[in-house]
Design an enzyme around this catalytic site. Sequence first.
Site, mmCIF file in Angstrom:
data_model
loop_
_atom_site.group_PDB
_atom_site.id
_atom_site.type_symbol
_atom_site.label_atom_id
_atom_site.label_comp_id
_atom_site.label_asym_id
_atom_site.label_seq_id
_atom_site.Cartn_x
_atom_site.Cartn_y
_atom_site.Cartn_z
ATOM 1 N NE ARG A 121 -3.426 2.294 2.837
ATOM 2 C CZ ARG A 121 -3.275 3.179 3.832
ATOM 3 N NH1 ARG A 121 -2.348 2.981 4.765
ATOM 4 N NH2 ARG A 121 -4.039 4.243 3.902
ATOM 5 C CG HIS A 142 -0.805 8.898 3.781
ATOM 6 N ND1 HIS A 142 -0.989 7.548 4.017
ATOM 7 C CD2 HIS A 142 -0.378 9.415 4.950
ATOM 8 C CE1 HIS A 142 -0.677 7.274 5.274
ATOM 9 N NE2 HIS A 142 -0.297 8.395 5.868
ATOM 10 C CD GLU A 180 -4.422 7.380 9.772
ATOM 11 O OE1 GLU A 180 -3.847 8.398 10.141
ATOM 12 O OE2 GLU A 180 -4.057 6.250 10.109
ATOM 13 C CG ASN A 196 -5.196 3.148 8.730
ATOM 14 O OD1 ASN A 196 -5.345 2.149 8.020
ATOM 15 N ND2 ASN A 196 -4.695 4.275 8.277
ATOM 16 C CE1 TYR A 246 0.155 2.398 13.591
ATOM 17 C CE2 TYR A 246 -1.850 3.485 12.844
ATOM 18 C CZ TYR A 246 -0.604 2.962 12.584
ATOM 19 O OH TYR A 246 -0.115 2.980 11.300
ATOM 20 C CD GLU A 250 -1.585 3.842 8.184
ATOM 21 O OE1 GLU A 250 -1.356 4.226 9.355
ATOM 22 O OE2 GLU A 250 -1.700 4.604 7.223
HETATM 23 O O1 IFM Z 1 2.789 7.250 10.306
HETATM 24 C C1 IFM Z 1 1.408 7.320 10.466
HETATM 25 C C2 IFM Z 1 0.697 7.208 9.125
HETATM 26 O O2 IFM Z 1 1.124 8.159 8.231
HETATM 27 C C3 IFM Z 1 -0.787 7.370 9.312
HETATM 28 N N1 IFM Z 1 -1.284 6.492 10.343
HETATM 29 C C4 IFM Z 1 -0.583 6.432 11.584
HETATM 30 C C5 IFM Z 1 0.902 6.224 11.356
HETATM 31 C C6 IFM Z 1 1.634 6.151 12.709
HETATM 32 O O3 IFM Z 1 1.445 7.330 13.416
#
Ligand code: IFM
Length: 452
Positions: free
Chosen positions: A76, A119, A166, A295, A297, A358
Amino acid sequence: MTSSFPEGFRWGVASASYQIEGAVAADGRGPSIWDTFSHTPGRIDGDDDGDVACDHYHRWAEDLDLIRSLGIPAYRFSVAWPRVMPDGRTVNQAGLDFYDRLVDGMLERGIDPLLTLYHWDLPQALDVGEAGGWLDRDIADRFADFAVVVGKQLGDRVPAITTLNEPWCSAYLGYAKGEHAPGRTSSPLAYRAAHHLNLAHGRAAAALRSTLPAGAEVSVTLNLQQVQAASDRPEDLAAAAHADLVANRIFLDPMLRGGYPLELLEQTAHLTDWSFVADGDAEVICQPLDFLGVNFYNPVRICAPAAGLAPYPGTDRACFVDIPGPHTVMGWPIQASGLTDLLLRVQRDHGIPMMVTENGTACADLPDGQGVVHDLDRIDYLHQHLTAVRDAIEAGADVRGYYLWTLLDNFEWAWGYDKRFGIVHVDFDTLSRTPKDSARWYADVIARNAPP
Ligand code: IFM
């Protein structure tokens, strides 16, 4: 022993143009808002910038070789709008040619491309004055034009195109918190930006449908927040529901259900009158999508506003509280079950196929004497999150792929180069690339179609 992923599950790595490419003045590329922002003293840790980054613009073949050598089947990447249209409007063939070479390079190596159009590197020429960039309604048409240019050039070889990455970050970090380009700090502006991002997504998705060959996939990627209420107190539950509206439903509902939730309009009425929404916008924004990129985290825990707590971006009705337990070097809590819950929520509410586009972690990576990073903490994080994805699939979520963030250590936006998310270590003095233990671990996961 963890059980397998479904047959045909798509394994990949993800990246973004400004974070890796460098070569910011090569072959006619124009400046982006991130060039301006990163060159503004005090905006980025260490005053780092993306001028060189990983020099992927010149080392792309080596990077694709790395992906192939690790047996990673999908990649990606994003296209830098200011390379393709330096002033945001006029095509620069030399910029397009770079992505032609990149896509051909992927196909020659048997790597499946997933292309993101936006992005975050908006051409600076489109963000002039107080009401430019994502505050200007006209940007939706400019973005659709860009989508058509890229679609015509690459659509015969790229099977899937994502409009935005995002938009929450673009709207709230860019216009309310000021942590991202263009660095504005006004919540009302963030809602205006969010609406124009939605509109741009809709116009681009529709334009892509009439440009791309039949069967090409169109999607959007959201960094959906897994929102947890800090307690069962009614005020904390209300704050969490409010954060969910502001962070998630502001994108999910118009894109997938055809309109903004009434509660969102009511609960933000003291910040904006939403007069930037025009008749017919709802129809434009709600386009059929082949999958939703998710995405993830970390989850967020939310309580009612209280003195001393950090406010949730874009609103005065919710604050963050920390989640106890382990955190990454970004200060982000590690709680993989949040990913399972999030995927199941999207499945329940929207029933759309998903890709995790992500997921990954920054770690305090220290190379040993041979320059190799033994990143057991990253492997542990990835193992937990892949298990969470597998759990969601077993519980009924239609998740079709996973793209690890990220291949190379790179420019981590406001954090600069200090925060390393790569499974491949980059020495930013020599630009040499060295796979970490996590890269070999991920290669093994892919080969088995299951974590070991
Ligand atoms: O590095 C970023 C990415 O560009 C977008 N999503 C989160 C990642 C980690 O912060």
